[in-house]
Write a protein that holds these residues in place. Structure first.
Motif, PDB file in Angstrom:
ATOM      1  N   GLU A 376       0.798  -1.023   0.115  1.00  0.00           N
ATOM      2  CA  GLU A 376       0.047  -0.022   0.009  1.00  0.00           C
ATOM      3  C   GLU A 376       0.838   1.304  -0.022  1.00  0.00           C
ATOM      4  OE1 GLU A 376      -2.598  -0.523   3.368  1.00  0.00           O
ATOM      5  OE2 GLU A 376      -3.702  -1.815   2.300  1.00  0.00           O
ATOM      6  N   LEU A 377       1.987   1.227   0.889  1.00  0.00           N
ATOM      7  CA  LEU A 377       2.839   2.366   0.752  1.00  0.00           C
ATOM      8  C   LEU A 377       3.455   2.536  -0.644  1.00  0.00           C
ATOM      9  CD1 LEU A 377       4.989   2.214   4.167  1.00  0.00           C
ATOM     10  CD2 LEU A 377       3.082   3.727   3.461  1.00  0.00           C
ATOM     11  N   LEU A 378       3.661   1.655  -1.207  1.00  0.00           N
ATOM     12  CA  LEU A 378       4.441   1.794  -2.670  1.00  0.00           C
ATOM     13  C   LEU A 378       3.187   2.260  -3.604  1.00  0.00           C
ATOM     14  CD1 LEU A 378       6.519  -1.592  -2.890  1.00  0.00           C
ATOM     15  CD2 LEU A 378       7.395   0.762  -3.063  1.00  0.00           C
ATOM     16  N   ASP A 379       2.156   1.794  -3.257  1.00  0.00           N
ATOM     17  CA  ASP A 379       1.015   2.494  -4.212  1.00  0.00           C
ATOM     18  C   ASP A 379       0.675   3.893  -4.037  1.00  0.00           C
ATOM     19  OD1 ASP A 379      -0.858   1.195  -5.766  1.00  0.00           O
ATOM     20  OD2 ASP A 379      -2.559   1.716  -4.375  1.00  0.00           O
ATOM     21  N   ILE A 380       0.908   4.209  -2.610  1.00  0.00           N
ATOM     22  CA  ILE A 380       0.966   5.782  -2.360  1.00  0.00           C
ATOM     23  C   ILE A 380       2.044   6.393  -3.101  1.00  0.00           C
ATOM     24  CG2 ILE A 380       0.988   7.469  -0.749  1.00  0.00           C
ATOM     25  CD1 ILE A 380      -0.390   5.326   1.048  1.00  0.00           C
ATOM     26  N   GLU A 388       5.952  15.947   0.375  1.00  0.00           N
ATOM     27  CA  GLU A 388       5.387  16.314   1.610  1.00  0.00           C
ATOM     28  C   GLU A 388       3.980  15.640   1.596  1.00  0.00           C
ATOM     29  OE1 GLU A 388       6.653  18.242  -0.804  1.00  0.00           O
ATOM     30  OE2 GLU A 388       6.495  20.085  -0.179  1.00  0.00           O
ATOM     31  N   GLU A 389       3.273  15.354   0.500  1.00  0.00           N
ATOM     32  CA  GLU A 389       2.110  14.725   0.606  1.00  0.00           C
ATOM     33  C   GLU A 389       2.305  13.192   1.206  1.00  0.00           C
ATOM     34  OE1 GLU A 389      -0.127  14.768  -2.823  1.00  0.00           O
ATOM     35  OE2 GLU A 389      -0.063  17.124  -3.110  1.00  0.00           O
ATOM     36  N   PHE A 390       3.357  12.747   0.565  1.00  0.00           N
ATOM     37  CA  PHE A 390       3.499  11.408   0.892  1.00  0.00           C
ATOM     38  C   PHE A 390       3.747  11.124   2.402  1.00  0.00           C
ATOM     39  CE2 PHE A 390       6.719   8.008   1.398  1.00  0.00           C
ATOM     40  CZ  PHE A 390       6.002   6.924   1.222  1.00  0.00           C
ATOM     41  N   LEU A 391       4.676  12.026   3.034  1.00  0.00           N
ATOM     42  CA  LEU A 391       5.002  11.967   4.271  1.00  0.00           C
ATOM     43  C   LEU A 391       3.597  12.100   5.297  1.00  0.00           C
ATOM     44  CD1 LEU A 391       7.313  11.758   6.165  1.00  0.00           C
ATOM     45  CD2 LEU A 391       7.500  14.242   6.449  1.00  0.00           C
ATOM     46  N   GLU A 392       2.851  13.168   4.787  1.00  0.00           N
ATOM     47  CA  GLU A 392       1.658  13.568   5.534  1.00  0.00           C
ATOM     48  C   GLU A 392       0.597  12.276   5.394  1.00  0.00           C
ATOM     49  OE1 GLU A 392      -2.254  16.199   4.733  1.00  0.00           O
ATOM     50  OE2 GLU A 392       0.026  17.354   4.190  1.00  0.00           O
ATOM     51  N   ALA A 419     -11.698   6.159   9.559  1.00  0.00           N
ATOM     52  CA  ALA A 419     -11.926   6.173   7.802  1.00  0.00           C
ATOM     53  C   ALA A 419     -13.533   6.257   7.669  1.00  0.00           C
ATOM     54  CB  ALA A 419     -11.526   4.957   7.200  1.00  0.00           C
ATOM     55  N   SER A 420     -13.664   7.122   6.669  1.00  0.00           N
ATOM     56  CA  SER A 420     -15.021   7.343   6.345  1.00  0.00           C
ATOM     57  C   SER A 420     -15.363   6.629   4.968  1.00  0.00           C
ATOM     58  CB  SER A 420     -15.008   8.969   5.825  1.00  0.00           C
ATOM     59  OG  SER A 420     -14.277   8.962   4.566  1.00  0.00           O
ATOM     60  N   PRO A 421     -17.111   6.597   4.589  1.00  0.00           N
ATOM     61  CA  PRO A 421     -17.210   6.114   3.560  1.00  0.00           C
ATOM     62  C   PRO A 421     -16.526   6.336   2.335  1.00  0.00           C
ATOM     63  CG  PRO A 421     -19.351   6.694   4.950  1.00  0.00           C
ATOM     64  CD  PRO A 421     -18.015   7.354   5.434  1.00  0.00           C
ATOM     65  N   VAL A 422     -16.110   7.631   2.032  1.00  0.00           N
ATOM     66  CA  VAL A 422     -15.222   7.719   0.946  1.00  0.00           C
ATOM     67  C   VAL A 422     -14.106   7.242   0.832  1.00  0.00           C
ATOM     68  CG1 VAL A 422     -14.061   9.766  -0.257  1.00  0.00           C
ATOM     69  CG2 VAL A 422     -16.081  10.298   1.100  1.00  0.00           C
ATOM     70  N   ASP A 423     -13.418   6.844   2.049  1.00  0.00           N
ATOM     71  CA  ASP A 423     -12.202   6.193   2.209  1.00  0.00           C
ATOM     72  C   ASP A 423     -12.342   4.707   1.539  1.00  0.00           C
ATOM     73  OD1 ASP A 423     -10.207   7.702   3.534  1.00  0.00           O
ATOM     74  OD2 ASP A 423     -11.543   7.921   5.298  1.00  0.00           O
ATOM     75  N   PHE A 424     -13.714   4.251   2.241  1.00  0.00           N
ATOM     76  CA  PHE A 424     -14.055   2.815   1.826  1.00  0.00           C
ATOM     77  C   PHE A 424     -14.246   2.813   0.246  1.00  0.00           C
ATOM     78  CE2 PHE A 424     -17.491  -0.226   0.964  1.00  0.00           C
ATOM     79  CZ  PHE A 424     -17.048  -1.141   1.776  1.00  0.00           C
ATOM     80  N   ALA A 425     -14.927   3.886  -0.335  1.00  0.00           N
ATOM     81  CA  ALA A 425     -15.186   3.895  -1.907  1.00  0.00           C
ATOM     82  C   ALA A 425     -13.924   3.621  -2.481  1.00  0.00           C
ATOM     83  CB  ALA A 425     -15.884   5.174  -2.085  1.00  0.00           C
ATOM     84  N   TYR A 426     -12.929   4.705  -2.035  1.00  0.00           N
ATOM     85  CA  TYR A 426     -11.511   4.512  -2.704  1.00  0.00           C
ATOM     86  C   TYR A 426     -10.750   3.157  -2.424  1.00  0.00           C
ATOM     87  CZ  TYR A 426     -11.720   9.083  -4.753  1.00  0.00           C
ATOM     88  OH  TYR A 426     -12.085  10.342  -5.203  1.00  0.00           O
ATOM     89  N   ALA A 427     -11.218   2.537  -1.349  1.00  0.00           N
ATOM     90  CA  ALA A 427     -10.462   1.330  -1.144  1.00  0.00           C
ATOM     91  C   ALA A 427     -10.860   0.361  -2.062  1.00  0.00           C
ATOM     92  CB  ALA A 427     -10.670   0.787   0.443  1.00  0.00           C
ATOM     93  N   VAL A 428     -12.309   0.289  -2.458  1.00  0.00           N
ATOM     94  CA  VAL A 428     -12.781  -0.665  -3.469  1.00  0.00           C
ATOM     95  C   VAL A 428     -12.328  -0.353  -4.607  1.00  0.00           C
ATOM     96  CG1 VAL A 428     -15.029  -1.255  -4.568  1.00  0.00           C
ATOM     97  CG2 VAL A 428     -15.096  -0.888  -2.116  1.00  0.00           C
ATOM     98  N   HIS A 429     -12.286   0.918  -5.278  1.00  0.00           N
ATOM     99  CA  HIS A 429     -11.465   1.212  -6.620  1.00  0.00           C
ATOM    100  C   HIS A 429     -11.551   2.705  -6.505  1.00  0.00           C
ATOM    101  CE1 HIS A 429     -10.847   1.151 -10.819  1.00  0.00           C
ATOM    102  NE2 HIS A 429     -10.102  -0.100 -10.639  1.00  0.00           N
ATOM    103  N   LYS A 480      -4.816   6.748  -0.069  1.00  0.00           N
ATOM    104  CA  LYS A 480      -5.053   6.249  -1.422  1.00  0.00           C
ATOM    105  C   LYS A 480      -6.234   7.294  -1.732  1.00  0.00           C
ATOM    106  CE  LYS A 480      -6.899   3.021  -4.878  1.00  0.00           C
ATOM    107  NZ  LYS A 480      -7.714   1.885  -4.998  1.00  0.00           N
ATOM    108  N   ALA A 481      -7.089   7.648  -0.800  1.00  0.00           N
ATOM    109  CA  ALA A 481      -8.398   8.675  -1.168  1.00  0.00           C
ATOM    110  C   ALA A 481      -7.670  10.056  -1.175  1.00  0.00           C
ATOM    111  CB  ALA A 481      -9.333   8.465   0.058  1.00  0.00           C
ATOM    112  N   LYS A 482      -6.673  10.204  -0.335  1.00  0.00           N
ATOM    113  CA  LYS A 482      -6.152  11.596  -0.418  1.00  0.00           C
ATOM    114  C   LYS A 482      -5.663  11.999  -1.857  1.00  0.00           C
ATOM    115  CE  LYS A 482      -5.698  13.363   4.156  1.00  0.00           C
ATOM    116  NZ  LYS A 482      -4.998  13.998   5.240  1.00  0.00           N
ATOM    117  N   ALA A 483      -4.856  10.848  -2.251  1.00  0.00           N
ATOM    118  CA  ALA A 483      -3.932  11.199  -3.297  1.00  0.00           C
ATOM    119  C   ALA A 483      -4.803  11.195  -4.384  1.00  0.00           C
ATOM    120  CB  ALA A 483      -3.016   9.906  -3.491  1.00  0.00           C
TER     121      ALA A 483
END
Ligand code: MN
Length: 731
Positions: A376-380, A388-392, A419-429, A480-483
């Protein structure tokens, strides 16, 4: 207050003198009969000679440092290659030795590892956030190739933390401690090295917040002396009960670290009174069957505290930790926490990945990619543009525990806590996230900023052509959602800049009486570091390139005369109109009146929601405020709001606390002192109930934000006159 003795258990015993060459070899041989004696001897001599007469800030010879780092790694039973790397880890950075020398003398494996550690060491030389983040990115990439790089780096950091007090510069000490807490301790946790995580955290805590740590240590000492012998009684009785029921087990009681107690006081509504707050009891048995059998015996003999049972055997933590956890009323009618595990699980919990990495695993092939979080980290890394975004993003993610949620089809999705439903949504795809317009949790529509809980079933409502809302950035917490959201915002911004740039140049053309044509600008784009005409327009729009120069280059025959009116400011770019909305809020329509609800006193950092009241504007509540239930049937009145980033500009806001205080001299003084010491300003104080033993008091405190209030609450909980402290919610 006197400085109490810090209860830090070192991973290794302090060594009064330098470990000798043969001693190091023997230490490795003790757990690894296939020790590469020749490699270790050569690395020892090479490092000692390379560091020569260099000294540490402590006055010790520099060579003592790599040697100690190697010693820490022998405690983790690491293979000879890793130990040699530890001995050599500072030679390329700090001595005349070159990467080439290492390659020639020690071969490609050691050379690659030393190179990895050397690159990471440069993190410590950076004060610049961006560069530090870039290096952290390298760390992730390096450890995905071979996690032994990270193990050496962690051992290096641990020894540097142990000797931190010798650094004269307090800013430097704080920076190193901060970084240890933000990056290295979570990494140690992620790869499951609990002992190292504990020690890193505690050493950093001692540097960053000595007052808090001292008061916790003082309370620990007091509780320990008061509860003298209780731990032994508990151990003895548990062992008897188990053995009578046919479960042979090893038991131990372990005191929690001051830092973990501090975190718990910040996080949970618990005081600091019980044995369970300072001790955890461990039952180690020989097989998984015995784990559950032991649990059965304990649950049938003692009163079980509801909500404390967790089965990490059938659902291991992401760092591969396995155990059964439960809480009971113990033999002395004390609440106690119990962990039950097998010998193997115990080893994994102490050593984490290192448990699989020693000589036992045969060839120590270290494919870090088997760790999902690492992937997941590599994904980010691949998704973010600015380091800076990465670190944050990653710092946040590393800190969180997880919640497990289900899709409507029953697929399990693990997310960080909060996490919120939006995080969930991004985790799905990412496509699901981008098109998300609403969410149902357990069948009910909820605001998108709702925090998900364990076991929630989440259904994402999508709409074709839906786009991410910039406001989501305030509450999503997964990288992932943030990015993805930022990527969208960037693309959108670019479109705006292109249009803006075009309109600026069109105006110029009109003014000069020439026809605007893409071609003319396309021809000169390359002269202005732009590959396409769109890039050029975007640069003009973002005021990175002066429009006039671009025009002159594109139409050399229509050279502009004196600048008339400044061009480039168009209405869309003007400052937003002033609004009544406080600077601290985002997501509101300009001009709307805003009130903060008196029932829940929201603070920056709280998860919040707005309720529209006709004629009154918007009232801001915390999302867990009980008052919100009365608006459940009127979803049209709910609006998504969030706190702005400009926290510094924010006014102080009032948080309300319910405190139960022991009725004793100086009780009140203690409370006001603690709050004052933590920069809280008391604006109101009221006794709401009084018994011979206790006062219930209500205190309003002006604070910066939620973190600030949480710190005050934790500090109050550490005070012995305080029985309990809670934030007032929805009354
Ligand atoms: Mn070092």
């Amino acid at each position: 207050m006197q400085n109490p003795e810090p209860p830090i258990t070192p991973v290794t015993e302090p060594r009064p003198r330098l470990m000798r060459q043969y001693e190091l070899v023997e230490r490795v041989r003790a757990y690894d009969p296939t020790v590469n004696e020749d490699l270790l001897n050569r690395a020892y001599v090479f490092s000692m000679q390379a560091h020569g007469t260099q000294m540490r800030a402590s006055g010790d010879p520099y060579f003592s440092h790599p040697l100690e780092v190697a010693g820490i790694l022998t405690d983790m039973k690491m293979d000879s290659t890793t130990i040699a790397t530890a001995l050599l880890h500072d030679t390329v950075e700090d001595t005349l030795a070159s990467q080439d020398d290492i390659l020639k003398q020690f071969g490609p494996n050691v050379a690659r590892l030393v190179d990895g550690v050397t690159k990471l060491s440069r993190i410590e030389l950076q004060t610049d956030q961006a560069k530090q983040a870039e290096n952290f990115r390298k760390l992730v990439v390096a450890m995905s190739e071979d996690i032994r790089v990270l193990l050496v780096k962690l051992a290096d950091r641990l020894h540097n933390m142990r000797t931190l007090k010798h650094l004269a510069n307090p800013d430097k000490r704080r920076r190193i401690a901060r970084e240890t807490l933000d990056i290295y301790a979570p990494l140690a946790q992620r790869i499951g090295i609990e002992k190292m995580q504990d020690e890193l955290e505690d050493l950093a805590f001692a540097e960053l917040n000595p007052d808090a740590r001292n008061s916790i240590v003082a309370r620990l000492n007091f509780l320990r002396s008061e509860g003298e012998g209780i731990a032994d009684k508990v151990l003895k009785e548990l062992k008897e009960v188990l053995s009578k029921n046919g479960v042979e087990a090893e038991l131990e009681g372990r005191e929690k670290t001051p830092y973990s107690i501090w975190r718990k006081m910040q996080r949970k509504n618990v005081g600091f009174e019980q044995l369970s707050d300072i001790m955890a009891f461990r039952i180690v048995v020989s097989s998984i069957e015995y784990c559950y059998q032991a649990l059965g015996v304990i649950h049938s003999h003692y009163h079980v505290i509801p909500g404390r049972f967790k089965d990490y055997i059938s659902t291991p933590k992401p760092n591969q930790y396995q155990s059964l956890h439960t809480g009971i009323m113990g033999p002395e009618q004390q609440r106690i926490e119990i962990q039950i595990r097998t010998n193997e699980m115990h080893e994994v919990s102490e050593l984490g990945v290192a448990a699989h990495w020693g000589y036992k695993a045969g060839a120590p092939r270290t494919d870090g990619l088997q760790y999902r979080w690492l992937r997941e980290l590599l994904d980010i890394v691949e998704h973010v543009q600015k380091p800076e975004e990465f670190l944050e993003n990653t710092k946040l993610e590393l800190f969180q525990d997880q919640v497990f949620c289900f899709s409507p089809k029953g697929d399990l999705i693990a997310l960080p806590r909060g996490a919120s439903p939006v995080d969930f949504a991004y985790a799905v795809h990412s496509r699901v996230g981008d098109a998300c317009v609403g969410a149902k949790v357990n069948g009910r529509m909820v605001p998108l900023r709702t925090q998900l809980r364990n076991g929630d079933q989440v259904e994402i409502v999508t709409q074709k052509g839906g786009t991410p809302s910039p406001a989501w950035e305030r509450f999503v917490i997964t990288g992932k959602a943030k990015a993805c959201i930022r990527k969208f915002i960037r693309t959108q911004q670019r479109t705006e800049y292109v249009l803006l740039g075009k309109s600026i140049l069109e105006k110029l053309c009109k003014q000069e009486g020439v026809d605007f044509s893409d071609k003319a600008f396309d021809a000169i784009a390359k002269n202005f570091q732009s590959t396409t005409v769109e890039d050029l327009l975007a640069n003009v729009g973002a005021s990175l390139q002066p429009a006039r120069e671009i025009f002159n280059a594109a139409y050399p025959n229509h050279r502009l005369k004196a600048p008339e009116k400044p061009i480039g400011v168009v209405p869309a770019m003007k400052a937003r109109p002033k609004t009544n909305a406080p600077l601290t809020l985002k997501g509101l329509i300009p001009g709307m009146a805003v009130h903060y609800a008196r029932c829940c006193h929201p603070l920056p950092g709280d998860s919040i929601v707005g309720i529209v009241t006709t004629g009154k504007g918007v009232t801001i509540h915390t999302t867990d405020c009980e008052t919100l239930e009365s608006f459940a049937r009127a979803p049209e009145r709910w609006i998504d709001v969030g706190w702005s980033d400009e926290k510094d500009k924010a006014d102080m806001m009032v948080g309300r606390l319910d405190i139960v205080l022991v009725n004793a001299p100086h009780s009140f003084g203690g409370v006001t002192t603690v709050i004052g010491k933590n920069n809280g300003n008391i604006t109101n104080m009221k006794i709401t109930n009084r018994t011979p033993e206790f006062f219930d008091i209500l205190v309003d405190v002006e604070v910066k934000d939620l973190d600030h209030l949480t710190n005050i609450i934790a500090a109050l909980r550490a005070n012995k006159a305080v029985n309990s402290v809670d934030r007032t919610k929805g009354r």
